[in-house]
Write an enzyme that holds these catalytic residues in place. Structure first.
Site, PDB file in Angstrom:
ATOM      1  N   GLU A 130      41.407 -14.843 -17.828  1.00  0.00           N
ATOM      2  CA  GLU A 130      40.603 -14.050 -18.651  1.00  0.00           C
ATOM      3  C   GLU A 130      39.490 -13.468 -18.012  1.00  0.00           C
ATOM      4  O   GLU A 130      39.009 -12.428 -18.314  1.00  0.00           O
ATOM      5  CB  GLU A 130      40.236 -15.143 -19.818  1.00  0.00           C
ATOM      6  N   HIS A 154      61.117 -29.544  -7.482  1.00  0.00           N
ATOM      7  CA  HIS A 154      62.482 -29.586  -7.873  1.00  0.00           C
ATOM      8  C   HIS A 154      62.935 -28.434  -8.754  1.00  0.00           C
ATOM      9  O   HIS A 154      64.116 -28.212  -8.949  1.00  0.00           O
ATOM     10  CB  HIS A 154      62.978 -30.796  -8.360  1.00  0.00           C
ATOM     11  N   LYS A 156      45.915  -8.611 -30.860  1.00  0.00           N
ATOM     12  CA  LYS A 156      45.272  -8.897 -32.318  1.00  0.00           C
ATOM     13  C   LYS A 156      45.268  -7.562 -33.385  1.00  0.00           C
ATOM     14  O   LYS A 156      45.806  -7.788 -34.547  1.00  0.00           O
ATOM     15  CB  LYS A 156      43.982  -9.250 -32.229  1.00  0.00           C
TER      16      LYS A 156
END
Length: 431
Positions: A286, A307, A421
């Site tokens: 951010e 792995h 948003k």
């Protein structure tokens, strides 16, 4: 309490590169200290360390003691910086397995700290309500604006559930929000909820050392004074530009960014530190990811992820740098037993410790990845304890501020977060 080893990464650069960029890094450092950079009004996270509020720490400890005495479950509702910091510290320092119940009371010695309001899963909330049934529950709702959809939706579900089961539901609800305004602030005023303030000038991803993080951490039985003053000590140390590991870390990252590297991996070899990786990921993502700039931050846990992702890190595209987060000293080593045979092929490890094997896995990984063309460096914590962890949190916050200024972005805003948003609320038909 923090040591930064960048020697291996420097082998990927010219001898003079770090010194050449250091004046710019020191200028960015001064912008932070002198409050002259973009977003300087959002430096409350430094101010609270420069002027510690011991009365607030004591108040939080008192509230946490009550909750530890009364609650089976302490439920934190929050998303992003409103939960990642608390979860990271609790995962790092609290026991990983539940303590046995006390014989006299048949209740856990510490409340179980759970998190909700950090996604939009209805199934999770339904199963959570079923799990909470019959337990003594306290809820901490954390949102500066009081309008965070994920958090407030979870609270809308939890509030009537609490009110139907506890006559003192209002006392069991604690809100952490803006000190003067917002929907959650107003609800606390209306219903008489206890309230903690998020200090002005503190963004969510920088809020772990405010009541946002300190209350849940204290409820988990962790010494918040040591955590807080570990950060204070690191803040004081990093005031000086010389021998400054945060400045070196920011400068090194900037050099590789300017050379076309796109990704930074934060790799831990202690599973307890995985939550710190998730918190770091938000902090840097951010703060830096603006104007087409910034290293993409990704947190991984070794040796597990060796792995699954190890092949890519070793031989994939050479566009990533790797930072290891390691612990210098680990208590209570676990010795590998001598079983009297070598059926499993591990007799050569008998008498050594699992911690030693883990350290050799780090050393081998560091060398292999560097030999494979990935610049690697290591941030060392003195030990896994509240003080060094507080120092680590501040180290990364200080570094990301310098890093943002080096990239010529405001490290304290997040305008891009609002785009999703707007579209989501449009689709939901929000007035």
């Amino acid at each position: 309490m923090i040591r930064y080893d960048l020697s291996t990464a420097l082998s990927f650069l010219e001898a003079h590169d770090l010194e050449a960029v250091r004046p710019r890094a020191e200028a960015a450092h001064r912008m932070l200290l002198e409050r002259t950079g973009p977003g300087h009004e959002m430096l409350g996270w430094r101010d609270l360390l420069l002027q510690p509020d011991d009365a607030l720490l004591e108040d939080i400890d008192t509230t946490a003691a009550e909750i530890r005495e009364q609650a089976d479950v302490f439920l934190c509702l929050g998303i992003g910086g409103s939960y990642l910091g608390a979860r990271a510290v609790i995962e790092a320092l609290a026991p990983q397995f539940r303590s046995p119940v006390e014989a006299e009371t048949e209740r856990p010695r510490l409340p179980e700290v759970l998190f909700a309001g950090h996604h939009l899963s209805g199934r999770y909330l339904k199963e959570l309500l079923a799990y909470l049934e019959g337990k003594s529950v306290y809820v901490n709702v954390i949102s500066k604006s009081g309008t965070t959809l994920e958090t407030m939706l979870a609270f809308r579900v939890l509030r009537p559930w609490l009110e139907a089961r506890f006559p003192d539901a209002a006392r069991r609800i604690i809100v952490t929000t803006d000190p003067a305004r917002g929907r959650l602030h107003d609800m606390a005023e209306t219903f008489g909820y206890r309230r903690y303030a998020i200090p002005p000038g503190v963004g969510g991803r920088f809020s772990v050392l405010t009541p946002v993080g300190l209350l849940p951490i204290a409820v988990a039985g962790i010494d918040i004074r040591s955590l807080f003053y570990g950060a204070v000590e690191m803040c004081e140390r990093l005031t000086d530009a010389s021998d400054n590991p945060a400045l070196d870390y920011a400068a090194l990252r900037y050099l590789f960014h300017e050379r076309g590297y796109a990704i930074e991996l934060l790799a831990v070899f202690e599973p307890r530190l995985s939550g710190i990786g998730a918190w770091w990921q938000q902090l840097f993502g951010e703060s830096e990811g603006k104007a087409g700039k910034g290293l993409y931050p990704d947190a991984i846990q070794y040796s597990t992820d060796l792995h699954s992702l190890g092949q890519y890190v070793q031989e994939g595209r050479r566009h990533l740098i790797e930072t290891f987060l390691m612990v210098e000293r680990e208590p209570e080593p676990l010795t590998i037993p001598d079983t009297g045979d070598d059926r499993d092929g591990l007799a050569y490890l008998a008498g050594r410790t699992v911690q030693e094997v883990n350290r050799k896995a780090y050393e081998g990984t560091r060398k292999a990845h560097a030999d494979g063309g990935a610049p690697v460096s290591t941030v060392w914590l003195e030990r896994l304890a509240p003080g060094p962890l507080g120092a680590c949190l501040y180290f990364f916050m200080h570094a990301v501020a310098i890093s943002g200024y080096l990239l010529e972005v405001n490290p304290f805003d997040q305008p891009g977060v609002e785009a999703y948003k707007r579209e989501m609320y449009r689709l939901l038909g929000k007035p």
